[in-house]
Design a protein around this motif. Structure first.
Motif, short mmCIF file in Angstrom:
data_model
loop_
_atom_site.label_atom_id
_atom_site.label_comp_id
_atom_site.label_asym_id
_atom_site.label_seq_id
_atom_site.Cartn_x
_atom_site.Cartn_y
_atom_site.Cartn_z
N ASP A 1 0.82 -1.08 -0.16
CA ASP A 1 -0.28 0.10 -0.04
C ASP A 1 1.25 1.27 0.17
O ASP A 1 -0.25 3.01 0.24
CB ASP A 1 -1.43 -0.10 1.35
N LEU A 2 2.23 0.98 -0.12
CA LEU A 2 2.62 2.14 -0.58
C LEU A 2 3.90 2.03 -1.09
O LEU A 2 4.10 1.05 -1.86
CB LEU A 2 4.22 2.17 0.68
N HIS A 3 3.88 3.70 -1.94
CA HIS A 3 4.54 3.15 -2.89
C HIS A 3 5.95 4.29 -3.27
O HIS A 3 5.93 6.21 -2.92
CB HIS A 3 3.84 4.21 -4.15
N ARG A 4 7.00 3.45 -4.07
CA ARG A 4 8.22 4.21 -4.32
C ARG A 4 8.32 5.63 -5.19
O ARG A 4 7.05 5.03 -6.27
CB ARG A 4 9.22 3.30 -4.15
N PRO A 5 8.71 6.66 -4.81
CA PRO A 5 8.25 8.19 -6.57
C PRO A 5 8.88 7.19 -7.24
O PRO A 5 10.12 7.19 -7.24
CB PRO A 5 8.73 9.09 -5.64
N GLU A 6 8.99 7.18 -8.84
CA GLU A 6 9.36 6.88 -9.85
C GLU A 6 10.00 8.47 -10.01
O GLU A 6 10.02 8.93 -11.05
CB GLU A 6 8.33 6.07 -11.04
N TYR A 7 10.54 8.85 -9.71
CA TYR A 7 12.02 10.11 -10.02
C TYR A 7 12.36 9.44 -11.14
O TYR A 7 13.16 8.64 -12.00
CB TYR A 7 12.59 10.72 -8.88
N GLY A 8 12.63 11.15 -12.51
CA GLY A 8 12.33 11.05 -13.50
C GLY A 8 12.25 10.21 -14.30
O GLY A 8 12.38 10.21 -15.67
N ALA A 9 10.63 9.98 -13.86
CA ALA A 9 9.76 9.51 -14.46
C ALA A 9 8.17 10.50 -15.01
O ALA A 9 7.74 11.25 -16.06
CB ALA A 9 9.51 8.27 -14.78
N ARG A 10 7.43 10.17 -13.42
CA ARG A 10 6.88 10.95 -13.57
C ARG A 10 5.88 11.68 -12.12
O ARG A 10 5.46 11.79 -11.32
CB ARG A 10 5.34 9.76 -13.74
N THR A 11 7.19 12.50 -11.85
CA THR A 11 7.08 13.20 -10.85
C THR A 11 7.37 15.08 -10.44
O THR A 11 7.66 15.08 -11.78
CB THR A 11 8.25 12.71 -9.85
N LEU A 12 6.82 15.35 -9.39
CA LEU A 12 6.69 16.43 -8.85
C LEU A 12 8.16 16.74 -9.94
O LEU A 12 8.12 18.26 -10.18
CB LEU A 12 6.82 17.04 -7.84
N VAL A 13 9.31 16.56 -9.24
CA VAL A 13 10.94 16.88 -9.85
C VAL A 13 10.61 16.81 -11.19
O VAL A 13 11.33 17.78 -11.37
CB VAL A 13 11.82 15.44 -9.34
N ASP A 14 10.32 16.43 -11.90
CA ASP A 14 9.99 16.06 -13.58
C ASP A 14 9.39 17.43 -13.68
O ASP A 14 9.53 17.59 -15.58
CB ASP A 14 9.55 14.99 -13.61
N VAL A 15 9.07 18.53 -13.52
CA VAL A 15 7.64 19.47 -13.55
C VAL A 15 8.81 20.56 -14.23
O VAL A 15 8.87 21.02 -15.68
CB VAL A 15 7.02 19.90 -12.80
N LEU A 16 9.26 21.28 -13.80
CA LEU A 16 10.14 22.62 -13.90
C LEU A 16 11.18 22.20 -15.48
O LEU A 16 12.07 22.53 -16.41
CB LEU A 16 10.53 23.22 -12.87
N PRO A 17 12.28 21.20 -15.32
CA PRO A 17 12.98 20.78 -16.53
C PRO A 17 12.18 20.54 -17.55
O PRO A 17 12.53 21.05 -18.75
CB PRO A 17 12.94 18.90 -16.11
N SER A 18 11.01 20.37 -17.56
CA SER A 18 10.21 19.77 -18.78
C SER A 18 9.43 21.35 -19.17
O SER A 18 9.24 21.50 -20.41
CB SER A 18 8.90 19.01 -18.77
N VAL A 19 9.22 22.11 -18.40
CA VAL A 19 8.51 23.47 -18.53
C VAL A 19 9.64 24.62 -19.46
O VAL A 19 8.95 24.84 -20.43
CB VAL A 19 8.14 23.79 -17.83
N ALA A 20 10.96 23.91 -18.63
CA ALA A 20 12.12 24.33 -19.00
C ALA A 20 11.93 24.04 -20.85
O ALA A 20 12.63 24.99 -21.55
CB ALA A 20 13.41 24.44 -18.48
#
Length: 382
Positions: free
Chosen positions: A6-25
Motif C-alpha cells: 500500500d506504499l509506493h516509491r516515487p518514480e523520479y525522472g519519469a512521472r514526479t513533481l521533480v520533473d515538472v520544471l525541467p520539462s517546462v524549461a
C-alpha cells in the motif's frame, strides 16, 4: 528494501513533481531534459505559468469535479504525477524548484535534525540558520532558466519573500509578493505579460491549511476548492495567446479519525532511547541516543506493527524512496524512519500540541498522498 503493497516509491525522472520544471524549461527552449514531454504538449508557448496549489491531490480533484469545473475541464496530457518522499510541502517545493529528488537537494522533511547541532529545523519557519545556500547547495531550475536568458518570476505569499525555503528552492527567480489569492492571480497574469518569453511560478497555500484544520471531507474545504477554481478561471481569462498554464500540487491529503492516531508521547516504548523526534505525524524521523539505534528500531517495529513501515536509515536510503542520497545530507534522515500506513498518524501531543490536533495529514507514500495532478491549458494561438 521492499515496501508494503500500500506504499509506493516515487518514480523520479519519469512521472514526479521533480520533473515538472525541467520539462517546462525544455518547452521554453532551455537546453536540458524533458522527462514529461511537455515541449510537445505546450507547443510553441513562449510564456508558461506554473501554478502549484498546496494540498490539491489528484484524487481530490477527481472526487470534486462538480465543485471545481474549471480544473476538471483542463487537459491531463501525462496523467497523474507523484510527490516526492516525504509527501510534504517543503520537500515538494524544493524538489519542484531544483528538479531534484530529496536525497539530492537535502530538504528531507517538514522538520529535520541539524546534524551536529542537537536541534531541529522546521523548514516552513526557516530564515537564515542554517544558511539556505549551504543547507540546500544545489542549483535550481530557475538559475538554469536565467542562464538561458529566460526571465523567471515566483509569485508567492508576502510572508515568505525572504524565507530560507524561498532562497533554497527558488533562487534565480525574481520574487513577487502576493497578499491574497486575488493578488496571486493578478501577479501571475502581470508577470506573464511583462516579457515575450518567461517562466512564471505561483504558489497557493490556503487549500492545504483548510484541509489540515477542517478536514478534506468538510464544507470548508469544498468552499475553498471553489475559490481555487475561480482563481484558475481568472488566470485563464487573462492568458496571453502564446502562453500556457500548468496546474499541479505538492501532495494529496487524507482525513485521520481519532481511532487511528497513536500518541508517541504517551507510549513509553516509543520514547525510550530517543534523542529527537522529527518529521511529522505520517512521516517520522526518529533520532536515537548514541548507542541506542538498534533498540529504538526494534521497539518502534514491535509497537507499530502494520500501522507503519518502520526501517533503519540505511534501509530507507537503500529502498530508493528519497532518490539517490548524497553523503552530505544522509544524517538529516532519522536513525529510524516510520512512514504511516492506512489512515494512521503518529502524533506527539506534548511536543507538537497544535499539529497533533489537525483533522487531516499527508507525508507518507499511499497512492492518495502521492498522486498530484498535472493540468494544462494553452492560449488561443497555441
Amino acid at each position: 528494501m521492499t515496501l508494503p503493497a500500500d506504499l509506493h516509491r516515487p518514480e523520479y525522472g519519469a512521472r514526479t513533481l521533480v520533473d515538472v520544471l525541467p520539462s517546462v524549461a525544455a518547452a521554453l527552449g532551455v537546453p536540458g531534459p524533458d522527462p514529461l514531454g511537455l515541449a510537445q504538449v505546450l507547443g510553441d508557448a513562449r510564456r508558461v505559468a506554473v501554478l502549484l496549489v498546496d494540498g490539491l491531490g489528484a484524487d481530490l480533484v477527481r472526487a470534486h469535479a462538480a465543485t471545481a469545473p474549471v480544473l476538471a475541464g483542463l487537459a491531463t496530457p501525462v496523467g497523474d504525477l507523484q510527490a516526492p518522499c516525504p509527501s510534504t510541502t517543503p520537500v515538494s517545493l524544493t524538489s519542484l524548484g531544483t528538479g531534484l529528488p530529496p536525497g539530492s537537494h537535502g530538504v528531507l522533511g517538514f522538520v529535520t535534525d541539524v546534524p551536529g547541532a542537537d536541534r531541529p529545523i522546521t523548514h516552513t519557519q526557516w530564515t537564515d540558520d542554517p544558511d539556505p545556500v549551504t543547507w540546500q547547495a544545489r542549483s535550481t531550475v530557475f538559475q538554469r532558466v536565467a542562464a538561458a536568458d529566460v526571465p523567471s518570476t515566483v509569485v508567492g505569499p508576502y510572508a515568505y519573500a525572504t524565507s530560507g525555503l524561498t532562497r533554497a528552492a527558488y533562487r534565480g527567480a525574481r520574487y513577487a509578493p502576493a497578499v491574497s489569492p486575488g493578488d496571486l492571480a493578478a501577479g501571475l497574469t502581470r508577470s506573464l505579460a511583462a516579457d515575450r518569453r518567461a517562466l512564471v511560478y505561483g504558489y497557493h497555500a490556503e487549500l492545504d491549511l483548510t484541509g489540515h484544520v477542517r478536514g478534506v471531507d468538510s464544507p470548508s474545504w469544498r468552499q475553498q476548492l471553489a475559490h481555487v477554481d475561480l482563481l484558475v478561471a481568472q488566470v485563464l481569462d487573462a492568458l496571453p495567446p502564446d502562453a500556457a498554464l500548468v496546474v499541479t500540487a505538492d501532495h494529496g491529503m487524507l482525513d485521520v479519525p481519532a481511532d487511528t492516531r497513536l500518541d508517541v508521547d504517551a507510549t513509553p516504548t516509543l520514547t525510550a532511547g530517543v534523542r529527537l523526534l522529527a518529521g511529522e505525524p505520517r512521516a517520522r524521523y526518529v533520532h536515537a541516543v548514541p548507542g541506542a539505534e538498534a533498540d529504538v528500531l526494534t521497539a518502534w517495529r514491535a509497537e507499530l506493527g502494520d500501522r507503519a513501515w518502520v526501517v533503519s536509515r540505511d534501509e530507507a536510503v537503500a529502498s530508493g524512496v528519497f532518490g539517490p542520497v548524497d553523503d552530505a545530507v544522509v544524517a538529516r534522515i532519522g536513525d529510524v524512519v516510520a512512514l504511516a500506513r492506512g489512515t494512521w498518524a503518529l502524533v506527539a501531543t506534548r511536543q507538537e500540541k497544535v499539529p497533533s490536533m489537525l483533522a487531516a495529514y499527508h507525508g507518507s507514500l499511499t497512492a492518495t498522498e502521492l498522486a498530484v495532478p498535472l493540468l494544462v491549458a494553452r492560449g488561443s494561438a497555441l
